[in-house]
Scaffold this active site. Structure first.
Site, mmCIF file in Angstrom:
data_model
loop_
_atom_site.group_PDB
_atom_site.id
_atom_site.type_symbol
_atom_site.label_atom_id
_atom_site.label_comp_id
_atom_site.label_asym_id
_atom_site.label_seq_id
_atom_site.Cartn_x
_atom_site.Cartn_y
_atom_site.Cartn_z
ATOM 1 N N GLU A 92 43.871 45.331 53.816
ATOM 2 C CA GLU A 92 42.489 45.083 54.194
ATOM 3 C C GLU A 92 42.323 43.679 54.764
ATOM 4 O OE1 GLU A 92 39.782 45.875 51.033
ATOM 5 O OE2 GLU A 92 40.351 47.981 50.873
ATOM 6 N N CYS A 337 34.166 39.033 47.877
ATOM 7 C CA CYS A 337 35.182 38.438 47.019
ATOM 8 C C CYS A 337 35.370 39.282 45.765
ATOM 9 C CB CYS A 337 34.758 37.024 46.640
ATOM 10 S SG CYS A 337 35.935 36.148 45.598
#
Length: 351
Positions: A92, A337
C-alpha cells in the site's frame, strides 16, 4: 546480455555501465535516465529514441514498476493505492494532498514484525523487505496518477524502515538525487530498534550528500509500562536507552528528532501524562506530533475528544514542548496512520 535486476533506482553512472555492457554507446544512458525518472516509463520498449531493434531486444528487461490494482479515495481527497509487485504480493501507498503540495506515504516492508497493538499492518505479520525500486516506484506511481509533482515523502506506511535501512537509504538517494525531491521534505519513521538510530546517525550521508531528512520516532507513551503495552518490542529497549540514542543522533547530525505520539482515549491522553512526556523530553531538541487515534477493526482503542486532544497539546506547550496536532486525512479510505494493511482478499486483481 540480460540483467534481472530492475533498472529503477540506478544512478546515471550505473546506467552508463549497464548501457555499455549492452554494447551501446554511453550517451544512451542519459536518454534512459531521463525516460526512467522524468517520464516514469513501465517498459523499455516505450523509449522511442532507442533504435527499434534494440528496443525489441529489451522488452524482457525489468524496469521495476508495479501495477495499480485498487485505489480508494477518502473524503479529504487522500488516495490509497494497492500495488501489485512482480511476485504477486500487494503493498500500500497513500497520496495525501495539502494545498499545492503532494505527500506520499510509502511502505518499506511487506507487512511488519513490530506488532504494535494499535496498528493494522502488524496484525498480518512480516513477509519480506522491499527492494529500493519497490519503494521508489510507489512515489512515481502516485506522482503519475495525480499528474502532480511529489513534494514530500513519509516512510510511515507498511513496515519498520530501520530494519530495511540499506534499501531505504538507497531509495532516498534516488528520490533525492535522481528524481529531485529535497531531503528536507522526507521523513523516516521508526518505533526504535536498538543500535539502529545510532547506525543511521553515523551513516551521515545519503549518496554523495549530507543526511538531511527528518527522523520521526514513534514514542506513543509517557512511560515504560504504557509503551510496553503498545509496542511489544520496547520490552527489550527501555525508553531511557531510546532517548539516549536520539540525543546522540541530534549531536552527530545536528538534526532535531520528531516524536510521534498517538492519543488513545483513557490510556495515554491524561494531563498528568502530558506532564510525564514533557519531563522525558526536557532539554531535548525535538518536536512532538500528536496523532488522535485512527480506528481499526481488530482493536478497541478509541479516539479522544477534540477537547481532550487540545488539552493534552496545551499541557505540553505550557511545558515549552513544541507540538503539532496531526488530524489524519485518510480515514475514509483506511489510509490513515495505523490503518495500512494490504487486503489481498478484497482487492480486485486484474487477470
Amino acid at each position: 546480455m540480460t540483467d534481472a535486476t530492475p533498472l529503477l533506482g540506478r544512478s546515471l553512472p550505473e546506467l552508463q555501465d549497464w548501457v555499455v555492457a549492452q554494447g551501446q554507446p554511453s550517451y544512451r544512458a542519459k536518454q534512459l535516465y531521463q525516460w526512467l525518472y522524468e517520464r516514469s516509463i513501465h517498459n523499455l520498449a516505450e523509449i522511442s529514441v532507442f533504435p527499434k531493434a534494440w528496443r525489441q531486444s529489451l522488452q524482457a528487461v525489468p524496469v521495476g514498476r508495479s501495477q495499480i490494482v485498487d485505489r480508494s479515495v477518502s473524503p479529504s481527497g487522500s488516495i490509497k493505492y494497492l500495488l501489485r509487485l512482480h511476485d504477486g504480493e500487494i503493498i500500500e501507498a497513500v497520496g495525501i494532498p495539502s494545498g499545492d503540495r503532494l505527500t506520499v506515504c510509502v511502505s518499506s516492508q511487506l507487512g511488519c514484525a513490530m506488532a504494535c497493538d494499535f496498528c493494522a499492518t502488524g496484525k498480518g505479520g512480516f513477509r519480506r523487505h522491499l527492494a529500493p525500486h519497490e519503494i521508489i516506484d510507489q512515489v512515481l506511481t502516485v506522482q503519475e496518477d495525480w499528474q502532480q509533482r511529489v513534494s514530500n515523502i513519509v516512510f510511515m506506511g507498511m513496515g519498520e524502515p530501520l530494519l530495511n535501512l540499506d534499501a531505504v537509504l538507497a531509495a532516498i538517494r534516488c528520490l533525492n538525487q535522481d528524481i529531485g525531491i529535497g531531503q528536507r521534505g522526507i521523513t523516516v519513521s521508526t518505533v526504535g530498534i536498538p543500535g539502529h538510530i545510532r547506525r543511521l546517525a553515523e551513516t551521515k550521508r545519503v549518496g554523495d550528500r549530507p543526511l538531511q531528512f527528518t527522523l520521526a520516532v514513534s514514542l506513543h507513551a509517557p512511560n515504560q509500562a504504557i509503551r510496553d503495552r503498545l509496542i511489544p518490542s520496547s520490552r527489550h529497549y527501555p525508553i531511557t536507552d531510546l532517548l539516549q540514542e536520539c540525543r546522540d543522533y541530534v549531536q552527530i547530525t545536528g538534526r532535531r528528532v520528531t516524536f510521534e505520539y498517538i492519543l488513545l482515549a483513557g490510556l495515554n491522553d491524561q494531563p498528568e501524562q502530558a506532564e510525564q512526556l514533557a519531563q522525558l523530553l526536557r532539554g531535548f531538541q525535538s518536536h512532538v506530533n500528536l496523532i488522535p487515534c485512527n480506528p481499526i477493526d481488530e482493536v478497541e482503542y478509541q479516539r479522544p475528544s477534540k477537547a481532550r486532544v487540545d488539552a493534552f497539546a496545551d499541557a505540553l506547550r505550557q511545558q515549552r514542548v513544541a507540538v503539532t496536532v496531526r488530524w489524519s486525512k485518510g480515514l475514509g479510505a483506511d489510509a490513515a496512520c495505523g490503518q495500512l494493511r494490504a487486503n489481498r482478499s478484497t482487492a480486485t486483481l486484474p487477470a
